[in-house]
Write an enzyme that holds these catalytic residues in place. Structure first.
Site, PDB file in Angstrom:
ATOM      1  N   TYR A 172      27.634 -17.539  27.474  1.00 37.88           N
ATOM      2  CA  TYR A 172      26.188 -17.456  27.692  1.00 37.88           C
ATOM      3  C   TYR A 172      25.689 -16.020  27.569  1.00 37.88           C
ATOM      4  CZ  TYR A 172      27.185 -15.585  32.367  1.00 37.88           C
ATOM      5  OH  TYR A 172      27.620 -14.809  33.393  1.00 37.88           O
ATOM      6  N   GLY A 223       0.782  -1.229   0.000  1.00 34.80           N
ATOM      7  CA  GLY A 223       0.000   0.000   0.000  1.00 34.80           C
ATOM      8  C   GLY A 223       0.817   1.284   0.000  1.00 34.80           C
TER       9      GLY A 223
HETATM   10  P1  ADP Z   1      -0.051  -3.705  -4.421  1.00 42.98           P
HETATM   11  O1  ADP Z   1       1.408  -3.930  -4.449  1.00 42.98           O
HETATM   12  O2  ADP Z   1      -0.478  -2.522  -3.649  1.00 42.98           O
HETATM   13  O3  ADP Z   1      -0.815  -4.944  -4.086  1.00 42.98           O
HETATM   14  P2  ADP Z   1      -0.611  -4.227  -7.200  1.00 42.98           P
HETATM   15  O4  ADP Z   1       0.398  -3.816  -8.171  1.00 42.98           O
HETATM   16  O5  ADP Z   1      -0.606  -5.646  -6.798  1.00 42.98           O
HETATM   17  O6  ADP Z   1      -0.455  -3.312  -5.921  1.00 42.98           O
HETATM   18  O7  ADP Z   1      -2.019  -3.802  -7.794  1.00 42.98           O
HETATM   19  C1  ADP Z   1      -3.139  -3.406  -7.096  1.00 42.98           C
HETATM   20  C2  ADP Z   1      -4.358  -4.192  -7.544  1.00 42.98           C
HETATM   21  O8  ADP Z   1      -4.541  -4.132  -8.953  1.00 42.98           O
HETATM   22  C3  ADP Z   1      -4.256  -5.648  -7.201  1.00 42.98           C
HETATM   23  O9  ADP Z   1      -5.468  -6.061  -6.647  1.00 42.98           O
HETATM   24  C4  ADP Z   1      -4.000  -6.326  -8.508  1.00 42.98           C
HETATM   25  O10 ADP Z   1      -4.534  -7.617  -8.533  1.00 42.98           O
HETATM   26  C5  ADP Z   1      -4.683  -5.417  -9.500  1.00 42.98           C
HETATM   27  N1  ADP Z   1      -4.006  -5.491 -10.784  1.00 42.98           N
HETATM   28  C6  ADP Z   1      -2.756  -5.101 -11.061  1.00 42.98           C
HETATM   29  N2  ADP Z   1      -2.415  -5.351 -12.348  1.00 42.98           N
HETATM   30  C7  ADP Z   1      -3.493  -5.923 -12.905  1.00 42.98           C
HETATM   31  C8  ADP Z   1      -3.770  -6.433 -14.223  1.00 42.98           C
HETATM   32  N3  ADP Z   1      -2.858  -6.427 -15.185  1.00 42.98           N
HETATM   33  N4  ADP Z   1      -4.982  -6.946 -14.452  1.00 42.98           N
HETATM   34  C9  ADP Z   1      -5.904  -6.979 -13.464  1.00 42.98           C
HETATM   35  N5  ADP Z   1      -5.717  -6.521 -12.231  1.00 42.98           N
HETATM   36  C10 ADP Z   1      -4.527  -5.995 -11.930  1.00 42.98           C
END
Ligand code: ADP
Ligand code: MG
Ligand code: MG
Length: 898
Positions: free
Chosen positions: A877, A104
């Site tokens: 120890y 996040g």
């Molecule tokens: P974080 O590191 O905060 O989890 P992510 O890069 O994993 O961020 O992405 C955030 C959300 O977007 C996740 O729920 C991920 O599954 C979704 N997401 C990212 N890339 C794709 C994609 N190519 N297609 C569908 N969903 C995606």
């Protein structure tokens, strides 16, 4: 230079062990491809791009553009679509991905590539305009927030960001139209909302949302690199000690859609339960949703399967029930991933029109008991070996098992009274009292109490012992209250500045709230929080936990370092043995003097102006001390017990008010004015460097004589009774060998006398606490006489740095904040400075006395990093408080494996 690594269709330029270059997410996306797990194709811009970008004044390396174009066509070929194409546009996500996950903290933009040119084509292709506009509004929201605001360095006031403004517009619209969920909005609703969004963006941020696919892509890429130096990321890095130089990678990946209808979904899962460690697939999912919807909590997610259902979710449909084939496929991937990585994984998946796609896998975070269970289970499943299992558990996580904890649900609904420093972990509840005596008398009546003090002193110890927990308004993590509480494994919160305590009125105030004597409060010592009223607690009994016992058995087989404890009563000693202590490394004797019956003799001794009176008074203490030592030596069943001779400055025993002075004068038959005079003559400007430690025994040899007699008579009597005992007499605060030999002579003379008297040979040792730099520098001289060294690293840190342990609180926060010190040197041993003195003393000492026994006592003995240091420097120890013994056992095993 290769800056971009592609993955897709079972092929990948990278793999799992390239995390430093590709970030965790990118490396694992590549690896999943190589395992033939379905992953949307894409490519990763390396962390080196990030470092180059910052080195070159925020510009990208020249080769980057063409490498991105190449990888893009690799993806387009697999997908058989084109980025920006009018009829069949490829959409992309841009995702951050550092070496170590920073959940996040950084940014992601989904649905990149939607423009006025591509939207009609996608509508035609999908025949689903509602979905296309839903995706478009998500792109606009994320892009405006991440790229146009955050990455542009705009810092709006709290609640005034572009995302909140757009969310506000959306909810106003929903209210007007009487719509409840986002899923209730139609195609035309979204078109209207999108229009409002775009106007707001222009209005608030001064530019238009870009209508060009390439501008969107590069805007997204640059924003992720910029987010590496965003405020949130910087403060997270500080807490987690992640170096700034690492940089983040950027992943560009083909979009798959969980929001095309009821046959689509998105979810997150753990290959085992991260809260309990049970070997059960665990997760949540939502139909017709995209990206963060599951985590964002706007809709209650559905349970993944039967095992995941709770009381609240038992009636919601699981993926197992609704899409059994896909669930089977996912379950199969779960098994393969766990086997491949041989650890619990945290995964993200999306289902697009009935097809499963994996979007992420990484090692999942878990709590303490889950970490233990998984490590032991995986070893038994032959997934990992014993050594790996031992390395899997963070020693500090054992803390959770050793203390009762606050019930999580109960805590969620509680009213917070105040916050402070989490000095003693675990949970506790009790009725508030304001003096140590009240704590003791209420406790004697069977009441559970919380002792609330401005700060505590040794005179409060009996009340602290009687209390469930301790709460102070002042003091830091190494204050008296914190040390004592941790030693007993008691819940403790210190430094609650908001507390306004009135001992006279027997009440405390926090703002407008008043808590009176007898009112209930509940404390979370792990988080430093204090709540009004009574909350539920879950008790701790680690021995009931079979996996814990097993893991600790492996640790004991592995480690060579012995683990002792700091204890000064038979009860403490017994508790420590239960936790696995193999001896006492520090038994302080001063607390034994604070008992009501004894303090008078002590004070008489201090106030005597001639040796005869002083000797009489001191010898009055002998029977008491002898009983104490008998109790402890017996409880330790022949294990070594290091007993330290009297250490603190004498005036600590005579901090008295006028009434107490009169009473004392009456009691010993001298004038009150004389008592006052003597007290003020004992006043020192700098007591920590004053008349204390062996300097007391040198000025008043009868104190040493009495203590040596008490220890050795206890030894003689127990030996006669057939009890095996093993005392080690420790002379504190020695700086020159002459101090040591002066005190040693007294002890040996006492021993000879007692041996004659009891007609036996005493088994005992004499040694010293090494806690002054000069003792380290002349360790060879001291070791010619001493049989053991015990490093008192609290004082040694104090005297090496010249920091007063009791005053460091006024400047330490600045030092930590500005990186002048990496951490509090009283909590984790300063290896470069204090550590150098320790190594030197070990070497000098062992060169002249190879049999020299060496240990460490003090707070550092329970700190995993300091324990590694001790092992590497050949100590025999470490000694720590009883509740840290299991932590030390595991740390010592890990030190052996490292
Ligand atoms: P974080 O590191 O905060 O989890 P992510 O890069 O994993 O961020 O992405 C955030 C959300 O977007 C996740 O729920 C991920 O599954 C979704 N997401 C990212 N890339 C794709 C994609 N190519 N297609 C569908 N969903 C995606
Ligand atoms: Mg993620
Ligand atoms: Mg000391």
């Amino acid at each position: 230079m290769k800056y971009v690594y592609s993955f897709g269709d079972g092929k990948a330029d990278g793999k799992a062990d390239m995390k430093n270059l590709l970030g965790g997410k990118g490396a694992n996306l590549a690896e999943m491809n190589l395992l033939d797990i379905p992953v949307p194709p894409g490519f990763t811009l390396t962390t080196e791009v990030c470092t180059e970008y910052y080195k070159n004044n925020k510009s990208f390396p020249n080769e980057l553009n063409s490498q991105v174009i190449d990888c893009l066509s690799f993806v387009e070929n697999i997908m058989n679509t084109k980025f920006g194409d009018e009829n069949d546009p490829l959409l992309l996500s841009v995702r951050s991905g550092a070496r170590q996950s920073m959940p996040g903290m950084m940014e992601t933009v989904l649905n990149i590539g939607l423009t006025s040119k591509t939207i009609p084509g996608l509508i035609k292709k999908t025949n689903n305009p509602r979905f296309v506009y839903d995706a478009y509004r998500r792109l606009i929201t994320m892009y405006a927030d991440v790229v146009m605001e955050k990455a542009a360095g705009i810092e709006p006031k709290e609640g005034d960001g572009i995302r909140q403004k757009m969310e506000h517009h959306l909810s106003t619209y929903k209210n007007e139209k009487n719509l409840i969920n986002d899923t209730d909005l139609s195609e035309n609703d979204w078109i209207t909302v999108i229009d409002i969004f775009k106007k707001e963006i222009k209005n608030s941020l001064g530019s238009d949302f870009p209508d060009d696919h390439n501008a969107q892509l590069w805007g997204g890429i640059e924003a992720v690199f910029k987010s590496w130096n965003g405020t949130r990321a910087i403060s997270y890095r500080k807490i987690e000690n992640i170096p700034e130089e690492w940089g983040t990678a950027v992943n560009v990946q083909t979009m798959v859609f969980g929001n095309t209808g009821e046959n689509s979904a998105t979810g997150v899962a753990f290959t085992r339960n991260p809260a309990t460690g049970e070997n059960k697939f665990f997760g949540e999912w939502l139909t017709n949703a995209q990206g963060e919807d599951v985590v964002a909590g706007l809709r209650t997610p559905n349970p993944l399967n039967e095992d995941t259902k709770t009381n609240e979710t038992k009636d919601l449909p699981s993926l197992e029930e609704l899409m059994p084939d896909i669930y089977d496929e996912l379950y199969n991937i779960r098994t393969r991933l766990e086997k491949h990585y041989s650890d619990m994984q945290d995964i993200e998946f999306t289902i697009e029109d009935g097809k499963l796609w994996m979007l992420q896998t990484r090692v999942g975070k878990r709590n303490g008991s889950a970490a233990i269970k998984m490590a032991v289970d995986m070893m038994k499943e032959s997934m990992i070996d014993k050594n790996t299992a031992l390395m899997r558990v963070n020693p500090n996580q054992l803390d959770e098992l050793l203390h009762p904890a606050l019930d999580k649900d109960s805590e969620q609904n509680a009213t917070l009274l105040t916050k402070g420093l989490p000095a003693g972990p675990g949970g506790a509840k009790g009725r508030v009292v304001f003096t140590a005596d009240d704590a003791e008398s209420w406790n004697a009546k069977g009441e559970k109490v919380i002792l609330v003090r401005e700060e505590t002193s040794p005179e409060d110890v009996h009340g602290m012992h009687a209390a469930e927990a301790i709460l102070t308004a002042r003091g830091g993590m190494t204050s008296h209250a914190a040390l004592v509480a941790r030693g007993w494994g008691k819940c403790c919160v210190v430094g609650c500045n908001e507390l306004n305590i009135s001992v006279d009125k027997k009440e405390l105030k926090v703002g407008e709230v008043t808590v009176k004597e007898g009112d209930w409060v509940t404390m979370n010592g792990t988080l430093g929080k204090v709540y009004l009223g009574q909350l539920d607690l879950t008790p701790a009994d680690p021995d009931k936990n079979q996996e814990y016992k097993e893991l600790m058995r492996w640790a004991d087989e592995t480690r060579k370092l012995k683990i002792r404890t700091n204890a000064e009563s038979p009860d403490d000693a017994k508790q420590a043995i239960k936790f696995g202590a193999e001896g006492i490394g520090l038994c302080r004797t001063e607390h034994m003097f604070f008992d009501e019956k004894r303090i008078l003799a002590m004070r008489k001794m201090i106030l005597s102006d001639n040796e005869g009176d002083r000797r009489d008074a001191v010898m009055g203490l002998l029977p008491f001390q002898k009983e104490d030592f008998k109790g402890i030596l017996k409880a330790m069943e022949g294990k070594p017990v290091t007993i330290r001779l009297l250490d603190p400055p004498l005036h600590e025993f005579i901090t008295l008010d006028d009434n107490q002075i009169n009473e004392l004068a009456n009691n010993i038959g001298i004038k009150a004015s004389l008592v006052k005079q003597r007290i003020s003559s004992l006043h020192e400007l700098n007591p920590m460097l004053g008349h204390r430690g062996c300097r007391l025994g040198i000025a008043y040899p009868e104190i040493t004589e009495m203590q040596a007699s008490a220890i050795l008579e206890a030894t003689a009597e127990l030996t006669t009774e057939g009890v095996n005992v093993n005392p080690e007499i420790m002379i504190p605060l020695v700086g020159t060998v002459a101090e040591y030999t002066d005190q040693e002579r007294i002890i040996r003379e006492v021993a000879t006398k007692i041996e004659k008297q009891y007609n036996l040979t005493l088994k005992y040792m004499v040694g010293t606490m090494i806690e002054l730099p000069r003792a380290c520098l002349t360790a060879d001289e001291i070791a010619q006489h001493a049989e053991f060294f015990s490093f008192g690293t609290n004082d040694l840190t104090q005297t090496t740095y010249g920091f007063s342990r009791d005053d460091i609180g006024s400047f330490l926060p600045d030092y930590l904040d500005r990186n002048i010190l990496p951490e509090d040197p009283f909590q984790s041993l300063d290896v470069n400075g204090v550590g150098k003195l320790v190594s030197m003393a070990v070497k000098l000492g062992r060169d002249v006395n190879p049999k020299l026994k060496i240990g460490i006592c003090g707070e550092h003995g329970g700190d995993p990093k300091s324990i590694y240091f001790c092992k590497n420097n050949g100590l025999d120890y470490v000694s720590c408080s009883p509740y840290r013994v299991p932590i030390a056992r595991l740390s010592a095993a890990q030190a052996e494996l490292n």
